[in-house]
Design a protein around this motif. Structure first.
Motif, PDB file in Angstrom:
ATOM      1  N   PRO A  70     -10.244 -10.887   9.282  1.00 14.99           N
ATOM      2  CA  PRO A  70      -9.765  -9.629   9.856  1.00 14.99           C
ATOM      3  C   PRO A  70      -8.397  -9.250   9.306  1.00 14.99           C
ATOM      4  CG  PRO A  70     -10.641 -11.068  11.563  1.00 14.99           C
ATOM      5  CD  PRO A  70     -10.602 -11.882  10.313  1.00 14.99           C
ATOM      6  N   VAL A  71      -8.201  -7.965   9.074  1.00  6.31           N
ATOM      7  CA  VAL A  71      -6.966  -7.468   8.467  1.00  6.31           C
ATOM      8  C   VAL A  71      -6.012  -6.983   9.563  1.00  6.31           C
ATOM      9  CG1 VAL A  71      -5.956  -5.709   6.968  1.00  6.31           C
ATOM     10  CG2 VAL A  71      -8.100  -6.819   6.328  1.00  6.31           C
ATOM     11  N   ALA A  72      -4.749  -7.422   9.472  1.00  5.36           N
ATOM     12  CA  ALA A  72      -3.694  -6.928  10.354  1.00  5.36           C
ATOM     13  C   ALA A  72      -2.601  -6.317   9.494  1.00  5.36           C
ATOM     14  CB  ALA A  72      -3.122  -8.056  11.207  1.00  5.36           C
ATOM     15  N   LEU A  73      -2.179  -5.131   9.867  1.00  9.14           N
ATOM     16  CA  LEU A  73      -1.086  -4.433   9.199  1.00  9.14           C
ATOM     17  C   LEU A  73       0.187  -4.723   9.985  1.00  9.14           C
ATOM     18  CD1 LEU A  73      -1.058  -2.529   6.724  1.00  9.14           C
ATOM     19  CD2 LEU A  73      -1.183  -0.607   8.320  1.00  9.14           C
ATOM     20  N   VAL A  74       1.214  -5.241   9.325  1.00 10.37           N
ATOM     21  CA  VAL A  74       2.443  -5.672  10.008  1.00 10.37           C
ATOM     22  C   VAL A  74       3.644  -5.065   9.292  1.00 10.37           C
ATOM     23  CG1 VAL A  74       3.879  -7.637  10.689  1.00 10.37           C
ATOM     24  CG2 VAL A  74       1.376  -7.844  10.714  1.00 10.37           C
ATOM     25  N   GLY A  75       4.574  -4.506  10.055  1.00 10.94           N
ATOM     26  CA  GLY A  75       5.786  -3.957   9.451  1.00 10.94           C
ATOM     27  C   GLY A  75       6.727  -3.398  10.486  1.00 10.94           C
ATOM     28  N   LEU A  76       7.763  -2.726  10.003  1.00  9.86           N
ATOM     29  CA  LEU A  76       8.799  -2.157  10.860  1.00  9.86           C
ATOM     30  C   LEU A  76       8.799  -0.645  10.755  1.00  9.86           C
ATOM     31  CD1 LEU A  76       9.818  -5.130   9.959  1.00  9.86           C
ATOM     32  CD2 LEU A  76      11.996  -4.389  10.896  1.00  9.86           C
ATOM     33  N   SER A 114      -1.378   3.803   4.941  1.00  7.33           N
ATOM     34  CA  SER A 114      -1.860   2.418   4.910  1.00  7.33           C
ATOM     35  C   SER A 114      -3.031   2.216   5.864  1.00  7.33           C
ATOM     36  CB  SER A 114      -0.725   1.457   5.266  1.00  7.33           C
ATOM     37  OG  SER A 114       0.337   1.573   4.344  1.00  7.33           O
ATOM     38  N   VAL A 115      -2.932   2.778   7.066  1.00 13.25           N
ATOM     39  CA  VAL A 115      -4.022   2.654   8.039  1.00 13.25           C
ATOM     40  C   VAL A 115      -5.279   3.327   7.515  1.00 13.25           C
ATOM     41  CG1 VAL A 115      -4.805   3.312  10.344  1.00 13.25           C
ATOM     42  CG2 VAL A 115      -2.499   2.390  10.028  1.00 13.25           C
ATOM     43  N   ASP A 116      -5.119   4.509   6.952  1.00 15.91           N
ATOM     44  CA  ASP A 116      -6.283   5.224   6.412  1.00 15.91           C
ATOM     45  C   ASP A 116      -6.914   4.464   5.251  1.00 15.91           C
ATOM     46  OD1 ASP A 116      -6.010   7.280   8.235  1.00 15.91           O
ATOM     47  OD2 ASP A 116      -4.809   8.536   6.894  1.00 15.91           O
ATOM     48  N   ALA A 117      -6.079   3.825   4.417  1.00 17.13           N
ATOM     49  CA  ALA A 117      -6.585   3.142   3.231  1.00 17.13           C
ATOM     50  C   ALA A 117      -7.236   1.804   3.571  1.00 17.13           C
ATOM     51  CB  ALA A 117      -5.445   2.924   2.233  1.00 17.13           C
ATOM     52  N   LEU A 118      -6.656   1.065   4.528  1.00 22.25           N
ATOM     53  CA  LEU A 118      -7.102  -0.298   4.802  1.00 22.25           C
ATOM     54  C   LEU A 118      -8.084  -0.411   5.964  1.00 22.25           C
ATOM     55  CD1 LEU A 118      -3.710  -2.189   4.399  1.00 22.25           C
ATOM     56  CD2 LEU A 118      -5.681  -2.296   2.865  1.00 22.25           C
ATOM     57  N   ARG A 119      -8.027   0.547   6.905  1.00 21.42           N
ATOM     58  CA  ARG A 119      -8.847   0.448   8.114  1.00 21.42           C
ATOM     59  C   ARG A 119      -8.700  -0.946   8.748  1.00 21.42           C
ATOM     60  NH1 ARG A 119      -9.829   5.537   9.746  1.00 21.42           N
ATOM     61  NH2 ARG A 119     -10.369   6.827   7.949  1.00 21.42           N
ATOM     62  N   PRO A 120      -7.483  -1.329   9.106  1.00 20.04           N
ATOM     63  CA  PRO A 120      -7.261  -2.691   9.601  1.00 20.04           C
ATOM     64  C   PRO A 120      -7.878  -2.918  10.972  1.00 20.04           C
ATOM     65  CG  PRO A 120      -5.300  -1.369   9.936  1.00 20.04           C
ATOM     66  CD  PRO A 120      -6.263  -0.513   9.149  1.00 20.04           C
TER      67      PRO A 120
END
Length: 304
Positions: free
Chosen positions: A185-191, A230-236
Motif C-alpha cells: 500500500p502506498v502512503a504519501l507523506v510530507g509537510l 501527487s494524489v492524482d498521480a499516485l492514488r495513494p
C-alpha cells in the motif's frame, strides 16, 4: 559453522554475510535483498565496508526465513518480524544501552564541528537497539536538547545545523534501507506549505517503511498544487500531513480542506505539535509517538 552456532549465535560476535548464509540457509544475495528492500536488519560495516551481523540480526533473519518457507510473502514476513520485535521485551544489551550516549557528547561535537565525533555519538546511539527505540528513546530528545543548548548560547546555530545535517544523512540512509516495498500500500507523506521542520516526519517515514508500507516522501514546504498533483498521480492508500509547529496549523488546515473536498474517501492523517486542534477537520489525528503513529497508519493501510 557448527550446529550450536546455527541454533544460538554467540553474544557479542559479529558474522559475515557468508557465515550468516551458512547459519540460516538463506543465500547471501537474498540476505542483501531483504536488507535493502525490507529493512529487516541493519548490519554494521567493517572498515572495508563488509556487512557484519550480530546475534539479533541472525535471529530476525532466521524468523523471516521460517515464515517465507511456510508460504508467507517476503514483504508480509518482514512486517511480521518487525512487529514481533516491537512487542518483545528488551534484550540485556538493550537494557545496558539505555537511552544512548550522553547528549553532552553530541553538544561538544557540535561546538567543535567534529564530524568524526558526531558520527561516533550517532553510532553509539543506534547500536544494540532497534531504529524505533533509538529514534524515540534518544535521537528526538537529543535534538531537543541540542536546540536548548543553542537557546542558552552554548552553541552557535551553525553548530546545530552541522549536527542536523549529519542526522539528516542517517535518517535518509535508514529510509533507503527500509524500502521501497514495491507492491505494498502506498502512503504519501510530507509537510504543508511553509513547514520546514523535517526530522520528526523523516523518522515517521522510516518507521512506516519498516512496517512494510510503500512510502512516497515529499519532504518540506510542499505547495498545495503539488500535493493535489501527487494524489492524482499516485492514488495513494492514504495521506499523512506533518504539522510540526503551531504556525503550520493554518496552511495544514487549508490543505486538509482541499484534499478532503477533492477526495472525500481518501484517508487523511495529521500529526505533530501543530496538529492538536479541531481546525484540521476531515483528517484523523495521529498519536504523539512517532512509532505508534506509524503503526496506526500501517495497520489501516494493510487492512485495505
Amino acid at each position: 559453522m557448527s550446529d550450536d552456532v546455527r541454533r544460538r549465535p554467540v553474544p557479542g560476535v559479529r558474522y559475515t554475510v557468508k557465515q550468516v548464509a551458512e547459519a540460516t540457509g538463506i543465500p547471501a544475495a537474498t540476505l542483501r535483498a531483504w536488507e535493502r528492500r525490507y529493512g529487516v536488519v541493519e548490519p554494521q560495516r567493517s572498515s572495508s565496508q563488509y556487512r557484519l551481523y550480530d546475534e539479533e540480526d541472525v535471529r530476525r533473519l532466521t524468523h523471516m526465513a521460517e515464515l517465507v518457507r511456510h508460504g508467507t510473502p517476503a514483504s508480509l514476513a518482514a512486517t511480521q518480524v518487525r512487529s514481533a520485535d516491537a512487542e518483545r521485551a528488551p534484550t540485556e544489551a538493550e537494557r545496558r544501552t539505555g537511552l544512548g550516549p550522553p547528549v553532552a557528547d553530541l553538544i561538544r561535537a557540535a561546538q567543535r564541528y567534529d564530524d568524526t565525533a558526531v558520527s561516533q555519538v550517532l553510532d553509539r546511539a543506534l547500536a544494540g537497539v532497534s531504529f524505533e527505540q533509538a529514534l524515540e528513546g534518544w535521537l528526538m530528545p537529543a535534538l531537543t536538547e541540542l536546540g536548548r543548548a543553542w537557546e542558552r548560547g552554548e552553541l552557535d546555530v551553525s553548530g546545530e545545523h552541522f549536527v542536523s545535517a549529519a542526522v539528516h544523512r542517517r535518517l535518509a540512509s535508514a529510509f533507503d534501507a527500509a524500502g521501497p516495498n514495491s507492491g505494498a500500500p502506498v502512503a504519501l507523506v510530507g509537510l504543508p506549505p511553509g513547514a520546514l521542520h523535517l526530522f520528526g516526519t523523516m523518522g515517521f517515514a522510516v518507521c512506516l517503511r519498516r512496517q512494510g508500507i510503500d512510502v512516497r516522501f515529499l519532504g518540506a514546504d510542499v505547495p498545495h498544487e503539488s500535493w493535489e498533483h501527487s494524489v492524482d498521480a499516485l492514488r495513494p492508500g492514504g495521506v499523512v500531513i506533518s504539522v510540526p509547529m503551531p504556525r503550520d496549523t493554518a496552511p495544514a488546515a487549508r490543505l486538509v480542506d482541499s484534499l478532503h473536498a477533492a477526495h472525500p474517501q481518501l484517508p487523511l492523517w495529521v500529526g505533530g505539535h501543530g496538529a492538536a486542534t479541531e481546525r484540521l477537520r476531515g483528517s484523523r489525528r495521529l498519536p504523539d509517538s512517532v512509532v505508534e503513529a506509524a503503526r496506526t497508519v500501517a495497520r489501516r493501510l494493510h487492512q485495505g
